[in-house]
Design a protein around this motif. Structure first.
Motif, PDB file in Angstrom:
ATOM      1  N   LYS A  82       0.812  -1.216   0.000  1.00 55.42           N
ATOM      2  CA  LYS A  82       0.000   0.000   0.000  1.00 55.42           C
ATOM      3  C   LYS A  82       0.848   1.270   0.000  1.00 55.42           C
ATOM      4  N   ASP A  83       2.064   1.179   0.520  1.00 60.94           N
ATOM      5  CA  ASP A  83       2.889   2.384   0.626  1.00 60.94           C
ATOM      6  C   ASP A  83       3.643   2.716  -0.651  1.00 60.94           C
ATOM      7  N   PHE A  84       3.589   1.834  -1.642  1.00 61.88           N
ATOM      8  CA  PHE A  84       4.384   2.057  -2.848  1.00 61.88           C
ATOM      9  C   PHE A  84       3.864   3.208  -3.699  1.00 61.88           C
ATOM     10  N   LYS A  85       2.566   3.336  -3.788  1.00 60.36           N
ATOM     11  CA  LYS A  85       1.976   4.409  -4.608  1.00 60.36           C
ATOM     12  C   LYS A  85       1.051   5.253  -3.738  1.00 60.36           C
ATOM     13  N   SER A  86       1.603   5.743  -2.642  1.00 63.93           N
ATOM     14  CA  SER A  86       0.867   6.619  -1.737  1.00 63.93           C
ATOM     15  C   SER A  86       1.622   7.934  -1.605  1.00 63.93           C
ATOM     16  N   TYR A  87       0.873   8.967  -1.231  1.00 60.85           N
ATOM     17  CA  TYR A  87       1.503  10.278  -1.014  1.00 60.85           C
ATOM     18  C   TYR A  87       0.701  11.038   0.028  1.00 60.85           C
ATOM     19  N   GLU A  88       1.421  11.524   1.023  1.00 60.84           N
ATOM     20  CA  GLU A  88       0.826  12.272   2.121  1.00 60.84           C
ATOM     21  C   GLU A  88      -0.363  11.528   2.744  1.00 60.84           C
ATOM     22  N   GLY A  89      -0.151  10.227   2.936  1.00 55.44           N
ATOM     23  CA  GLY A  89      -1.142   9.421   3.635  1.00 55.44           C
ATOM     24  C   GLY A  89      -2.304   8.932   2.790  1.00 55.44           C
ATOM     25  N   LYS A  90      -2.296   9.231   1.493  1.00 53.41           N
ATOM     26  CA  LYS A  90      -3.390   8.802   0.622  1.00 53.41           C
ATOM     27  C   LYS A  90      -2.901   7.782  -0.403  1.00 53.41           C
ATOM     28  N   LEU A  91      -3.760   6.799  -0.670  1.00 50.17           N
ATOM     29  CA  LEU A  91      -3.443   5.718  -1.596  1.00 50.17           C
ATOM     30  C   LEU A  91      -3.887   6.080  -3.010  1.00 50.17           C
ATOM     31  N   TYR A  92      -2.952   5.990  -3.968  1.00 45.17           N
ATOM     32  CA  TYR A  92      -3.277   6.329  -5.355  1.00 45.17           C
ATOM     33  C   TYR A  92      -3.093   5.164  -6.327  1.00 45.17           C
ATOM     34  N   GLY A  93      -2.425   4.113  -5.882  1.00 50.37           N
ATOM     35  CA  GLY A  93      -2.202   2.975  -6.770  1.00 50.37           C
ATOM     36  C   GLY A  93      -2.349   1.664  -6.028  1.00 50.37           C
ATOM     37  N   ILE A  94      -2.955   0.679  -6.690  1.00 50.46           N
ATOM     38  CA  ILE A  94      -3.157  -0.650  -6.110  1.00 50.46           C
ATOM     39  C   ILE A  94      -2.500  -1.670  -7.021  1.00 50.46           C
ATOM     40  N   THR A  95      -1.631  -2.491  -6.464  1.00 50.01           N
ATOM     41  CA  THR A  95      -0.918  -3.473  -7.275  1.00 50.01           C
ATOM     42  C   THR A  95      -1.876  -4.448  -7.953  1.00 50.01           C
ATOM     43  N   THR A  96      -1.580  -4.747  -9.215  1.00 49.72           N
ATOM     44  CA  THR A  96      -2.378  -5.724  -9.969  1.00 49.72           C
ATOM     45  C   THR A  96      -2.074  -7.142  -9.505  1.00 49.72           C
ATOM     46  N   GLY A  97      -0.934  -7.316  -8.902  1.00 49.76           N
ATOM     47  CA  GLY A  97      -0.508  -8.630  -8.425  1.00 49.76           C
ATOM     48  C   GLY A  97       0.952  -8.553  -8.035  1.00 49.76           C
ATOM     49  N   ASN A  98       1.423  -9.550  -7.309  1.00 52.85           N
ATOM     50  CA  ASN A  98       2.800  -9.558  -6.856  1.00 52.85           C
ATOM     51  C   ASN A  98       3.559 -10.706  -7.494  1.00 52.85           C
ATOM     52  N   SER A  99       4.844 -10.508  -7.622  1.00 49.58           N
ATOM     53  CA  SER A  99       5.664 -11.477  -8.327  1.00 49.58           C
ATOM     54  C   SER A  99       6.942 -11.731  -7.571  1.00 49.58           C
ATOM     55  N   THR A 100       7.449 -12.924  -7.694  1.00 53.62           N
ATOM     56  CA  THR A 100       8.795 -13.231  -7.244  1.00 53.62           C
ATOM     57  C   THR A 100       9.570 -13.738  -8.445  1.00 53.62           C
ATOM     58  N   SER A 101      10.842 -13.506  -8.446  1.00 53.12           N
ATOM     59  CA  SER A 101      11.643 -13.905  -9.603  1.00 53.12           C
ATOM     60  C   SER A 101      12.358 -15.218  -9.332  1.00 53.12           C
ATOM     61  N   GLY A 102      12.512 -16.005 -10.369  1.00 52.66           N
ATOM     62  CA  GLY A 102      13.183 -17.289 -10.231  1.00 52.66           C
ATOM     63  C   GLY A 102      13.340 -17.956 -11.579  1.00 52.66           C
ATOM     64  N   ILE A 103      13.734 -19.214 -11.547  1.00 58.40           N
ATOM     65  CA  ILE A 103      13.951 -19.982 -12.768  1.00 58.40           C
ATOM     66  C   ILE A 103      12.692 -20.768 -13.111  1.00 58.40           C
ATOM     67  N   VAL A 104      12.070 -20.378 -14.220  1.00 55.43           N
ATOM     68  CA  VAL A 104      10.946 -21.124 -14.780  1.00 55.43           C
ATOM     69  C   VAL A 104      11.552 -22.127 -15.760  1.00 55.43           C
ATOM     70  N   TYR A 105      11.268 -23.423 -15.583  1.00 59.93           N
ATOM     71  CA  TYR A 105      11.980 -24.415 -16.387  1.00 59.93           C
ATOM     72  C   TYR A 105      11.064 -25.513 -16.908  1.00 59.93           C
ATOM     73  N   ASN A 106      11.519 -26.099 -17.999  1.00 58.86           N
ATOM     74  CA  ASN A 106      10.841 -27.235 -18.623  1.00 58.86           C
ATOM     75  C   ASN A 106      11.384 -28.510 -17.971  1.00 58.86           C
ATOM     76  N   LYS A 107      10.530 -29.220 -17.247  1.00 64.97           N
ATOM     77  CA  LYS A 107      10.980 -30.393 -16.492  1.00 64.97           C
ATOM     78  C   LYS A 107      11.513 -31.507 -17.395  1.00 64.97           C
ATOM     79  N   LYS A 108      10.919 -31.667 -18.566  1.00 67.02           N
ATOM     80  CA  LYS A 108      11.386 -32.708 -19.482  1.00 67.02           C
ATOM     81  C   LYS A 108      12.790 -32.398 -19.987  1.00 67.02           C
ATOM     82  N   VAL A 109      13.064 -31.108 -20.233  1.00 68.20           N
ATOM     83  CA  VAL A 109      14.411 -30.713 -20.650  1.00 68.20           C
ATOM     84  C   VAL A 109      15.423 -31.108 -19.575  1.00 68.20           C
ATOM     85  N   PHE A 110      15.075 -30.861 -18.318  1.00 69.51           N
ATOM     86  CA  PHE A 110      15.961 -31.240 -17.216  1.00 69.51           C
ATOM     87  C   PHE A 110      16.148 -32.760 -17.175  1.00 69.51           C
ATOM     88  N   ALA A 111      15.037 -33.489 -17.251  1.00 66.63           N
ATOM     89  CA  ALA A 111      15.113 -34.951 -17.168  1.00 66.63           C
ATOM     90  C   ALA A 111      15.933 -35.534 -18.321  1.00 66.63           C
TER      91      ALA A 111
END
Length: 425
Positions: A131-160
Motif C-alpha cells: 500500500k505504501d508504494f503508490k501513496s503520497y501524504e497518507g493517501k493511496l493512489y495505486g493498487i498493485t495488480t498482483g505480486n511477483s517473485t523472480s526465479g527460474i521457470v523451467y521445462n521439467k522434461k528438458v531437465f530430465a
C-alpha cells in the motif's frame, strides 16, 4: 502520435463470483462500488489502457461478461498499448488525455495527486499488499495488480532428458545444469537480451538479493559511484555475462523474440527463463503442460542460501478527472476481488492471505527460499536516475557485450555522480 487498439466489450451471463459488500453503507461515489444489490443502478463507460494485448478478445471478454452480470449498465472499453507502456502513459498524461483506468507510469509519488484519484475509500475483503508504494501524504493512489517473485521457470522434461534429477541449490550446480542442457542440444536459458525489458530481474531484483538488503537500491543516494564489480550491481550483471560467455543463452543474443521464446520453452527448444512467476501461465498458455513447468529460486552464489525478491507488478490508478469515477472504482474493485486475474497472470494476489492456485509457486516455496519484500523507490534516486539517463537493463546489455565491463560501470558512475551533483544531492 499514440496508436492504440480498442476493443469494446459488453455482455451478460457467466459466474458473478463472490459478493463484495457495501463499503460502510455510504454512497458508492465514495466507496468505489456497491456489491450485491443495487449494482445494476451504476452506469457509465470505463476505458482501461492495458499492456495485456494478448487478453483482448479472449480473457477480457469473459471478465466483462461476469462483471456485466453484476453491473449491466457499465460499459468497459479496453485500449491496448502497442508501444512502451510507460512512455505511452507519460505522453497521454502530458496531453491530458488519460483513460479512466490505467497503470501508474514511472513518476514521483509527489505527482500522483496531479493525475489520479485517492483510492482509500474502496473497501476490500482483506488488507492490500504494498500500500505504501503508490501513496503520497497518507493517501493511496495505486493498487498493485498482483505480486511477483523472480526465479527460474523451467521445462521439467528438458531437465530430465539432460540427466538433471534435482534443481540446483548453488551457482556452480546451476552452471553444471546449464552445461548438461547445452550438451543435449537445447539452449539452456532464454534471456530475450535484445528486447531489454526481460533483463529487469537481473538488475532490479538481484542486486538487493545479493546484498541481502531490500534498501540497497535506495542507498545509492549516498553513493557517488553506485555501480561496482564488488557490489550487488556488478555481481548480478556478471552472473548474466557468465551465462552469455559460456554460450548458455540464445545463439544470437542480439536477435531474440519474446513471443517465440515462450513457445520454445513450452516445446523444449529452450530450457529456462529467469523471470517472475507471472510468465508461468503464459508458457502454459502457448502449449506447455502445467505439470511439465517448474519454478525454483536462482542460486546466485555457492552458499546454499536461497533468497528471492517479492515485488509488486503494475499498479492500477484511476484518472482523477474521470467522468465515470464511481463506475471506474467499481470495476477496479471487481478486478481485484473477483476477476481472478492474478491466477490467470500467475501473480500472488494483491490481497494478503489469499493463496495462489499455482502449483509452481508451491514448488518454489518448498525450497525454503526467503522472500524479501522491496521498498518504494526514493524520489531523489528516481530524480538522479532520470537526469543521468540511467537505464539499468540497457546498462546490463552494455556490460554483457563489453570486453572490459569495468569501463561500462565507470561510464555510468560518472553520469550518476554528475547528475547527483547538479541536483545538489
Amino acid at each position: 502520435m499514440v496508436f492504440a487498439l480498442s476493443a469494446v466489450l459488453a455482455g451478460c451471463g457467466g459466474n458473478g463470483g463472490a459478493k463484495t459488500g457495501n463499503a460502510g453503507g455510504t454512497d458508492t461515489a465514495n466507496t468505489g462500488g456497491r456489491g450485491g444489490s443495487g449494482g445494476d443502478k451504476l452506469s457509465g463507460k470505463v476505458t482501461f489502457l492495458t499492456n495485456r494485448t494478448d487478453m483482448i478478445g479472449k480473457e477480457y471478454d469473459e471478465y466483462v461478461k461476469r462483471f456485466n452480470e453484476k453491473y449491466p449498465d457499465i460499459k468497459i472499453e479496453f485500449e491496448a498499448s502497442q508501444t512502451d507502456y510507460n512512455q505511452q502513459a507519460k505522453v497521454r498524461m502530458a496531453s491530458g488525455e488519460l483513460p479512466d483506468l490505467m497503470f501508474v507510469p514511472d513518476i514521483p509519488n509527489s505527482d500522483l495527486p496531479k493525475y489520479f484519484a485517492p483510492l482509500d475509500d474502496i473497501q476490500f475483503s482483506s488488507e492490500l499488499t504494498f500500500k505504501d508504494f503508490k501513496s503520497y501524504e497518507g493517501k493511496l493512489y495505486g493498487i498493485t495488480t498482483g505480486n511477483s517473485t523472480s526465479g527460474i521457470v523451467y521445462n521439467k522434461k528438458v531437465f530430465a532428458d539432460a540427466g538433471i534429477t534435482e534443481t540446483p541449490k548453488t551457482w556452480d550446480e546451476f552452471l553444471a545444469a546449464c552445461e548438461k542442457i547445452k550438451q543435449n542440444g537445447v539452449i539452456p536459458l532464454a534471456s530475450n537480451f535484445k528486447d531489454k525489458w526481460p533483463l529487469g530481474n537481473w538488475v532490479f531484483d538481484m542486486p538487493r538479493i545479493i546484498e541481502n538488503n531490500k534498501g540497497f537500491p535506495n542507498e545509492r543516494i549516498n553513493m557517488d559511484a553506485p555501480f561496482s564489480m564488488d557490489n550487488g550491481y556488478g555481481k548480478a550483471m556478471m552472473l548474466l555475462k557468465t551465462l552469455a560467455d559460456k554460450g548458455y543463452l540464445e545463439k544470437d543474443i542480439n536477435s531474440t523474440n519474446w513471443e517465440q521464446s515462450k513457445k520454445d520453452i513450452a516445446s523444449g527448444k529452450m530450457g529456462m527463463y529467469f523471470l517472475g512467476n507471472w510468465v508461468i501461465n503464459q508458457v502454459i498458455g502457448v502449449g506447455a503442460e502445467s505439470d511439465n513447468i517448474g519454478f525454483f529460486p536462482l542460486p546466485y552464489d555457492n552458499s546454499g542460501e536461497l533468497r528471492a525478491a517479492l515485488s509488486p507488478d503494475f499498479f492500477y490508478a484511476v484518472n482523477k478527472n474521470s467522468k465515470n469515477l464511481e463506475a471506474t472504482k467499481t470495476f477496479l474493485k471487481w478486478m481485484i476481488e473477483e476477476s481472478g486475474y492474478e491466477d490467470f497472470a500467475g501473480f500472488i494476489s494483491p490481497l494478503k492471505g489469499r493463496e495462489s492456485k499455482l502449483t509452481q509457486l508451491a514448488e518454489f516455496q518448498a525450497t525454503g527460499v526467503e522472500l524479501q519484500e522491496g521498498e518504494p523507490d526514493d524520489p531523489k534516486v528516481i530524480e538522479i536516475s532520470n537526469k543521468a539517463q540511467i537505464d539499468l537493463p540497457a546498462i546490463a546489455q552494455e556490460f554483457v557485450l563489453a570486453k572490459d565491463p569495468q569501463t561500462v560501470l565507470d561510464k555510468w558512475n560518472k553520469a550518476w555522480a554528475k547528475a547527483k551533483k547538479d541536483l545538489g544531492y
